[in-house]
Scaffold this motif. Structure first.
Motif, PDB file in Angstrom:
ATOM      1  N   VAL A 242       0.850  -1.192   0.000  1.00  0.00           N
ATOM      2  CA  VAL A 242       0.000   0.000   0.000  1.00  0.00           C
ATOM      3  C   VAL A 242       0.887   1.243   0.000  1.00  0.00           C
ATOM      4  CG1 VAL A 242      -1.898  -1.125   1.239  1.00  0.00           C
ATOM      5  CG2 VAL A 242      -0.150   0.092   2.536  1.00  0.00           C
ATOM      6  N   HIS A 243       0.261   2.368  -0.298  1.00  0.00           N
ATOM      7  CA  HIS A 243       0.989   3.634  -0.251  1.00  0.00           C
ATOM      8  C   HIS A 243       0.826   4.226   1.146  1.00  0.00           C
ATOM      9  CE1 HIS A 243       2.780   7.333  -1.816  1.00  0.00           C
ATOM     10  NE2 HIS A 243       1.869   7.983  -1.087  1.00  0.00           N
ATOM     11  N   ILE A 244       1.929   4.280   1.892  1.00  0.00           N
ATOM     12  CA  ILE A 244       1.897   4.817   3.254  1.00  0.00           C
ATOM     13  C   ILE A 244       2.086   6.330   3.179  1.00  0.00           C
ATOM     14  CG2 ILE A 244       2.959   4.792   5.534  1.00  0.00           C
ATOM     15  CD1 ILE A 244       3.881   1.929   4.947  1.00  0.00           C
ATOM     16  N   VAL A 245       1.056   7.059   3.571  1.00  0.00           N
ATOM     17  CA  VAL A 245       1.098   8.526   3.541  1.00  0.00           C
ATOM     18  C   VAL A 245       1.913   9.050   4.709  1.00  0.00           C
ATOM     19  CG1 VAL A 245      -0.312  10.615   3.727  1.00  0.00           C
ATOM     20  CG2 VAL A 245      -1.102   8.681   2.343  1.00  0.00           C
ATOM     21  N   ASP A 246       1.679   8.491   5.880  1.00  0.00           N
ATOM     22  CA  ASP A 246       2.402   8.898   7.083  1.00  0.00           C
ATOM     23  C   ASP A 246       2.366   7.737   8.054  1.00  0.00           C
ATOM     24  OD1 ASP A 246       3.951  10.559   8.581  1.00  0.00           O
ATOM     25  OD2 ASP A 246       2.344  11.945   9.149  1.00  0.00           O
ATOM     26  N   CYS A 247       3.326   7.683   8.949  1.00  0.00           N
ATOM     27  CA  CYS A 247       3.381   6.580   9.912  1.00  0.00           C
ATOM     28  C   CYS A 247       4.217   6.995  11.115  1.00  0.00           C
ATOM     29  CB  CYS A 247       3.963   5.320   9.259  1.00  0.00           C
ATOM     30  SG  CYS A 247       5.564   5.566   8.487  1.00  0.00           S
ATOM     31  N   GLN A 248       4.053   6.219  12.172  1.00  0.00           N
ATOM     32  CA  GLN A 248       4.778   6.544  13.405  1.00  0.00           C
ATOM     33  C   GLN A 248       4.908   5.297  14.261  1.00  0.00           C
ATOM     34  OE1 GLN A 248       2.930   9.684  15.625  1.00  0.00           O
ATOM     35  NE2 GLN A 248       4.533   9.791  17.168  1.00  0.00           N
ATOM     36  N   ASN A 249       6.100   5.077  14.791  1.00  0.00           N
ATOM     37  CA  ASN A 249       6.312   4.011  15.765  1.00  0.00           C
ATOM     38  C   ASN A 249       6.075   4.618  17.143  1.00  0.00           C
ATOM     39  OD1 ASN A 249       7.219   2.138  17.605  1.00  0.00           O
ATOM     40  ND2 ASN A 249       8.976   1.499  16.376  1.00  0.00           N
ATOM     41  N   ARG A 250       4.913   4.322  17.685  1.00  0.00           N
ATOM     42  CA  ARG A 250       4.572   4.918  18.980  1.00  0.00           C
ATOM     43  C   ARG A 250       5.000   4.025  20.145  1.00  0.00           C
ATOM     44  NH1 ARG A 250      -1.267   7.724  17.559  1.00  0.00           N
ATOM     45  NH2 ARG A 250      -1.988   5.566  17.598  1.00  0.00           N
TER      46      ARG A 250
ATOM     47  N   LEU B 176       1.848   0.870  16.547  1.00  0.00           N
ATOM     48  CA  LEU B 176       2.341   1.386  15.272  1.00  0.00           C
ATOM     49  C   LEU B 176       1.163   2.031  14.561  1.00  0.00           C
ATOM     50  CD1 LEU B 176       4.457  -1.668  14.007  1.00  0.00           C
ATOM     51  CD2 LEU B 176       5.245   0.288  15.354  1.00  0.00           C
ATOM     52  N   LEU B 177       1.364   3.230  14.053  1.00  0.00           N
ATOM     53  CA  LEU B 177       0.287   3.968  13.415  1.00  0.00           C
ATOM     54  C   LEU B 177       0.626   4.199  11.944  1.00  0.00           C
ATOM     55  CD1 LEU B 177      -2.360   5.674  13.673  1.00  0.00           C
ATOM     56  CD2 LEU B 177      -0.860   7.648  14.081  1.00  0.00           C
ATOM     57  N   TYR B 178      -0.332   3.881  11.061  1.00  0.00           N
ATOM     58  CA  TYR B 178      -0.142   4.086   9.622  1.00  0.00           C
ATOM     59  C   TYR B 178      -1.358   4.809   9.069  1.00  0.00           C
ATOM     60  CZ  TYR B 178       3.235   0.277  10.204  1.00  0.00           C
ATOM     61  OH  TYR B 178       4.266  -0.524  10.634  1.00  0.00           O
ATOM     62  N   TYR B 179      -1.092   5.767   8.190  1.00  0.00           N
ATOM     63  CA  TYR B 179      -2.137   6.343   7.356  1.00  0.00           C
ATOM     64  C   TYR B 179      -1.839   5.909   5.925  1.00  0.00           C
ATOM     65  CZ  TYR B 179      -3.181   9.317  11.353  1.00  0.00           C
ATOM     66  OH  TYR B 179      -3.513   9.782  12.607  1.00  0.00           O
ATOM     67  N   ILE B 180      -2.790   5.176   5.332  1.00  0.00           N
ATOM     68  CA  ILE B 180      -2.542   4.628   3.992  1.00  0.00           C
ATOM     69  C   ILE B 180      -3.547   5.199   2.991  1.00  0.00           C
ATOM     70  CG2 ILE B 180      -1.620   2.503   4.992  1.00  0.00           C
ATOM     71  CD1 ILE B 180      -4.237   1.110   4.066  1.00  0.00           C
ATOM     72  N   SER B 181      -3.091   5.388   1.772  1.00  0.00           N
ATOM     73  CA  SER B 181      -3.954   5.875   0.704  1.00  0.00           C
ATOM     74  C   SER B 181      -4.606   4.685   0.006  1.00  0.00           C
ATOM     75  CB  SER B 181      -3.141   6.702  -0.295  1.00  0.00           C
ATOM     76  OG  SER B 181      -3.974   7.188  -1.326  1.00  0.00           O
ATOM     77  N   VAL B 182      -5.934   4.622   0.043  1.00  0.00           N
ATOM     78  CA  VAL B 182      -6.685   3.487  -0.514  1.00  0.00           C
ATOM     79  C   VAL B 182      -7.379   3.929  -1.802  1.00  0.00           C
ATOM     80  CG1 VAL B 182      -8.546   1.838  -0.105  1.00  0.00           C
ATOM     81  CG2 VAL B 182      -7.046   2.524   1.789  1.00  0.00           C
ATOM     82  N   PRO B 183      -6.962   3.391  -2.956  1.00  0.00           N
ATOM     83  CA  PRO B 183      -7.624   3.756  -4.220  1.00  0.00           C
ATOM     84  C   PRO B 183      -9.053   3.200  -4.265  1.00  0.00           C
ATOM     85  CG  PRO B 183      -5.476   2.735  -4.585  1.00  0.00           C
ATOM     86  CD  PRO B 183      -5.835   2.486  -3.151  1.00  0.00           C
ATOM     87  N   TYR B 184      -9.938   3.970  -4.861  1.00  0.00           N
ATOM     88  CA  TYR B 184     -11.303   3.494  -5.076  1.00  0.00           C
ATOM     89  C   TYR B 184     -11.883   4.314  -6.228  1.00  0.00           C
ATOM     90  CZ  TYR B 184     -13.431   7.649  -2.948  1.00  0.00           C
ATOM     91  OH  TYR B 184     -13.843   8.935  -2.689  1.00  0.00           O
ATOM     92  N   LYS B 185     -12.866   3.758  -6.864  1.00  0.00           N
ATOM     93  CA  LYS B 185     -13.604   4.492  -7.893  1.00  0.00           C
ATOM     94  C   LYS B 185     -12.643   5.107  -8.923  1.00  0.00           C
ATOM     95  CE  LYS B 185     -17.454   7.787  -8.126  1.00  0.00           C
ATOM     96  NZ  LYS B 185     -18.204   8.817  -7.379  1.00  0.00           N
ATOM     97  N   GLU B 186     -11.888   4.214  -9.562  1.00  0.00           N
ATOM     98  CA  GLU B 186     -10.933   4.591 -10.607  1.00  0.00           C
ATOM     99  C   GLU B 186      -9.810   5.479 -10.055  1.00  0.00           C
ATOM    100  OE1 GLU B 186     -13.240   6.212 -13.792  1.00  0.00           O
ATOM    101  OE2 GLU B 186     -14.192   4.295 -14.261  1.00  0.00           O
ATOM    102  N   GLU B 187      -9.841   6.783 -10.278  1.00  0.00           N
ATOM    103  CA  GLU B 187      -8.690   7.616  -9.958  1.00  0.00           C
ATOM    104  C   GLU B 187      -8.768   8.253  -8.572  1.00  0.00           C
ATOM    105  OE1 GLU B 187      -8.284  10.499 -13.005  1.00  0.00           O
ATOM    106  OE2 GLU B 187      -7.732   9.045 -14.562  1.00  0.00           O
TER     107      GLU B 187
END
Length: 965
Positions: free
Chosen positions: A302-310, A322-333
């Protein structure tokens, strides 16, 4: 030993405890122990000073001096200033002590004894008083302080437990070293702004503007996010379905709160576009290996936008993951940023739920300060253990404006220490204006806090000055359409409302509503809040219909977002209940209040301040319905809740005492009522001071009670004190000043000083017409007071004109069947009756009766009172048949009251039966009336004499009939 020496030691203890707290976030155990030993040593010295034992003092000070030097070597850089100050204070202390010892050695044993006496007269007496004060400290600490420090203790206890559990679970400290890395290379730029491309998108691919669009995108992206989680489960068979869970979509109320707390000042905006945790999931692992595999999978898939080892940098409450913010594709673009938290099973299970996290969370939000700095300062506050003058003196010597602002917020928002908060905010403002400039956004927030603190103290003019400064700074930094600008407009509106400038207050709240609808969308909780603020102003303007409509709009928004069982919905129900009660719709008001009470109890339990607030409104309506036992029970329960939660001397307890007083007055317990109002006045005077609006309200309430119970002279004294306070706080042209002036006039009317009373009412009318315009319920009240005085002076035509004006306003503003409209009808009816216009009086009585039936029912006591008046007038018209019908219905309701109204109904019925030559029935009614009048008035009163005459007349008629037979 001098007082100043002892004071130096107390201040040094506070500084050592601060030094001790500074080290804790760095986990420097040796430094912490050094700080502890130094603090303990200082406490020993303080105890020795109190006991006048100087034998080992020199040796103790040498040990302390070495400890301080060791601390300077062992503890990190931030300690230097504090420790140098400690050393300077110790040197001063030694110098002071040396001077004292020199004087003692020069004087010999006899002089030493005399010096001791002298010291006791000046210095040691103060020391002993200080020691006595220390032993009595719990009496001086408010319940708010006690509860706050209990929370703070548990908050840090959670952190200590978390640290211990982490050492047990991960003794080799592998988890903090696990490397997490975003593909975005971080979303923050070097200049402090953020990468615009990582803002959330709406369903059309545009940057999110409204929270409602964010939730619409979340719903569309939810299946794609679930697919990601399914792939994770498929690729990592060591995880099971219970290990990977999608959480419910984030509550909109919390999302709104988080956007305000954390992203208000993020550039670029809007703040809602940075909410990454609307869609959330948790992955629970049982080992370091599993967590490493999850981390690797996320990096590769996945594309990790931001993350942190807490685990390396724990959250402010001690929780680690561990905290991750991931970019999830949907609806084509399109793509939606979602949150994944990776937990360690054992740590998560043992950590439990930290109920204090929401309480302290606002103080760890925002970009201005690192969490460890706030933790350090909170720990220092916990070590000190109380808020007092010593702590304030120490804080005001500090040079860290962000630290002082933190304590100012805590004092203002959590501890009810408004005066101390104000002092800190003023110090912060001076520092920030010097360091940052008047136009800096951080300085702007301090202007805002100063304004809010002054507003809480009732100083609306000073509050407006600071809030307008805050508005100018925020406007320059954020732009006029920013949601934060809307909040300041709303606060200015609150200050203008307190000031009595209702027109400008409405302008500000309407401006707030417009900004929020434009920047946040129409379906947003802050938009609902603005509708409620508009309603609050309209309520003060007397426009109850519009106020109710605004509240119902707010309620619709809240229910669409939160459902019908949220605390915010209950609060709006209470506002609706207040307006309905003012409109005279008591039954609907009761339903709204009971609904609010039920929701609050479900949300918070039965012992919460909001429950007490709802009980107060429920109790007031119960009292209006004559359910006095139930009303007392409701108010007593509210008082018990408040005393338990916030202490017996809190101003909110004064509200309950006031409500109880007016119920007791209804039960004829005037002495108990006065006692309750005195308690309320004492509480407000002590906690708020003499010059506060709530204190003036207590004087007004006391005057009202005394006036109702026939003591106009003491009532006028209370009203004058109320008037003095309100003039001082609000100026001479405030509606509340007019209200107090009218009350003074009513007292003078009872005292027979009609011309002076009229003068007071004329002044009040002039103020009200200028402040609220010609169409306000208080204007109608004033016309009624004119009419009552004019009637007493025999100026019937003028009185009729005044009462007609009151009736016209009340009919227009309040409606045909409002209690005050009905009162005007009744007063006009009595006036016309006294003028001999019986036909006009009959029409007015019928109109009043119609309203009373709607308001109180056919069998209501108030309805019976109108029927008695109507029956009396019909007797005067010789309409005995109609009179008997009305009087019989009234008597059926009044029978057993044993009061003068029942006596009048029975006397009139006796007269009607006499006209029908039913002398036996007439005698029965006249005897009942006579018995009541003798008990209440005595034998010499004209009404008693009238009943005696009618009894004798009826008996004579009966005797005559017997003779005739």
């Amino acid at each position: 030993m001098s007082k100043s020496s002892d004071h130096i030691l107390e201040k040094a203890i506070i500084r050592c405890k601060k030094a001790q707290a500074i080290t804790r976030p760095y986990n420097d155990g040796e430094a912490v122990r050094a700080g502890t030993r130094a603090a303990e040593k200082l406490e020993v010295l303080l105890e020795m000073s109190k006991e006048d034992d100087y034998g080992e003092l020199g040796e103790q000070l040498m040990i302390l001096d070495n400890m301080v030097k060791n601390m300077q070597l062992a503890i990190l850089e931030p300690l230097t200033d504090s420790l140098e100050t400690i050393e300077r204070r110790m040197n001063t202390y030694i110098s002071t002590l040396s001077d004292d010892e020199m004087k003692e050695n020069d004087g010999g044993s006899v002089e030493r004894s005399q010096v001791g006496e002298s010291d006791d007269a000046d210095g040691n007496r103060d020391l002993r008083q200080s020691a006595d004060a220390e032993s009595e400290a719990p009496d001086d600490v408010t319940i708010q302080q006690q509860r706050f420090f209990e929370r703070l203790h548990h908050f840090f206890e959670f952190q200590r437990i978390a640290e211990e559990k982490m050492q047990m679970i991960d003794p080799s400290e592998k988890l903090p070293t696990l490397k997490v890395k975003p593909h975005s290379k971080g979303i923050q730029e070097k200049d402090g702004t953020f990468k615009a491309g990582y803002r959330q998108q709406d369903p059309n691919g545009n940057t999110i503007k409204y929270l409602s669009d964010l939730y619409a995108s979340a719903e569309e992206a939810k299946p794609a996010f679930q697919d990601v989680l399914n792939c994770l489960l498929r690729d990592l068979p060591q995880l099971n379905a219970n290990s990977v869970q999608m959480a419910p979509i984030k509550d909109q109320a919390r999302a709104c709160e988080k956007a305000h707390e954390e992203y208000t000042y993020r550039i670029p905006g809007p703040r809602e576009a940075w909410l990454y945790d609307i869609l959330r999931a948790s992955v629970t692992c049982k080992s370091h290996k599993q967590m490493s595999e999850v981390n690797k999978w996320l990096k590769e898939n996945v594309h990790i936008v931001d993350c942190q080892n807490r685990f390396a940098m724990p959250q402010f409450d001690g929780y680690r993951d561990l905290l991750y913010y991931i970019s999830v594709p949907y609806k084509e673009e399109l793509a939606f940023v979602c949150e994944i938290q990776v937990h360690h099973f054992d740590f998560k299970q043992q950590f439990g739920v930290n109920s204090h996290r929401p309480y302290f969370r606002p103080y760890f939000s925002g970009p201005w300060r690192e969490p460890f700095e706030n933790l350090r300062d909170l720990d220092m506050l916990l070590q000190v253990g109380r808020v007092d003058d010593n702590l304030m003196e120490f804080l005001l010597e500090a040079n860290d404006s962000s630290q002082l602002k933190l304590f100012g917020r805590l004092f203002f928002e959590k501890l009810e220490e408004t005066d101390r908060a104000l002092e800190l905010f003023k110090r912060v403002l001076t520092m920030e204006e010097t360091a940052l400039g008047k136009g800096h956004v951080i300085t702007g927030t301090t202007y805002q806090y100063l304004g809010l603190s002054l507003l809480k103290k009732g100083d609306s003019d000073s509050a407006l000055m600071y809030l307008r400064e805050a508005l100018a700074v925020s406007d320059a930094n954020l732009g006029s359409a920013h949601p934060e600008i809307a909040m300041i407009h709303s606060q200015i509106g609150d200050a203008l409302l307190m000031k009595g400038d209702y027109g400008q207050a409405l302008t500000e709240q309407t401006e707030t509503l417009g900004i929020r609808e434009s920047s946040l969308g129409e379906n947003h909780l802050l938009v609902a809040e603005s509708y409620l603020k508009v309603a609050e102003v309209l309520l003060e303007q007397g426009d109850y219909r519009k106020a109710l409509a605004e509240c119902r709009t707010a309620l619709t928004i809240q229910e669409s977002i939160l459902g019908d069982s949220a605390a915010e919905v209950a609060q709006t129900q209470l506002s609706i209940g207040t307006i309905l009660e003012k409109q005279g719709e008591d039954q609907k008001a009761e339903e709204a209040n009971l609904s609010a009470l039920s929701i609050f109890e479900n949300c918070y339990g039965r012992k919460h301040e909001k429950v007490a607030e709802a009980l107060g409104q429920v109790g007031n309506l119960q009292a209006k319905k004559g359910q006095y036992e139930e009303a007392l029970s409701s108010h007593q329960r509210a008082l018990d809740i408040r005393e338990n939660l916030i202490g017996k001397n809190h101003p909110d307890c004064a509200k309950s005492h006031t409500f109880i007083a007016f119920v007791l007055d209804k039960t004829k317990d005037a002495e108990g009522a006065v006692t309750s109002l005195r308690v309320a006045l004492r509480i407000r005077g002590k906690s708020l001071g003499r010059y506060h609006l709530e204190t003036s309200n207590s004087h007004f309430d006391m005057g009202t009670l005394l006036l109702t119970n026939g003591d106009p002279q003491n009532a006028i004294n209370q009203f004058k004190e109320c008037l003095t306070i309100r003039k001082s706080l609000c100026g001479r042209n405030h509606p509340l000043v007019a209200q107090a002036m009218n009350a003074v006039g009513r007292s003078k009317t009872q005292l027979g000083r009609f011309d002076k009373a009229l003068s007071d009412h004329e002044k009040a009318l002039a103020i009200l017409e200028k402040a609220v315009g010609p169409n306000h319920p208080w204007i109608a009240d004033t016309y009624q007071y004119f009419g009552e005085i004019q009637n007493l002076k025999g100026e019937k035509d003028k009185a009729f004109e005044s009462h007609s004006k009151a009736l016209g306003l009340r009919s227009e503003l309040l409606g045909k069947h409002h209690p005050e409209t009905a009162t005007s009808c009744l007063l006009i009816a009595k006036l016309l009756e006294s003028k001999g216009d019986l036909q006009g009086a009959k029409v007015a009585y019928r109109q009043a009766l119609s309203s009373y039936i709607v308001l109180h029912g056919e069998d209501g006591q108030a309805t019976a009172q109108v029927r008695v008046c109507l029956g009396r007038m019909m007797v005067g018209q010789l309409n005995f048949e109609g009179a008997e019908e009305e009087l019989a219905r009234a008597n059926a309701v009044l029978e057993g009251n044993d009061d003068l109204l029942e006596a009048e109904a029975q006397s009139l019925l006796g007269t009607v039966l006499s006209k029908r030559e039913d002398y036996d029935g007439a005698l029965e009614f006249h005897e009942k009336a006579l018995k009541i009048r003798q008990r209440v008035h005595g034998d010499q009163h004209p009404d008693t004499a009238d009943s005696t005459s009618k009894v004798n007349c009826a008996r004579n008629k009966i005797d005559e009939d017997e003779i005739t037979v």
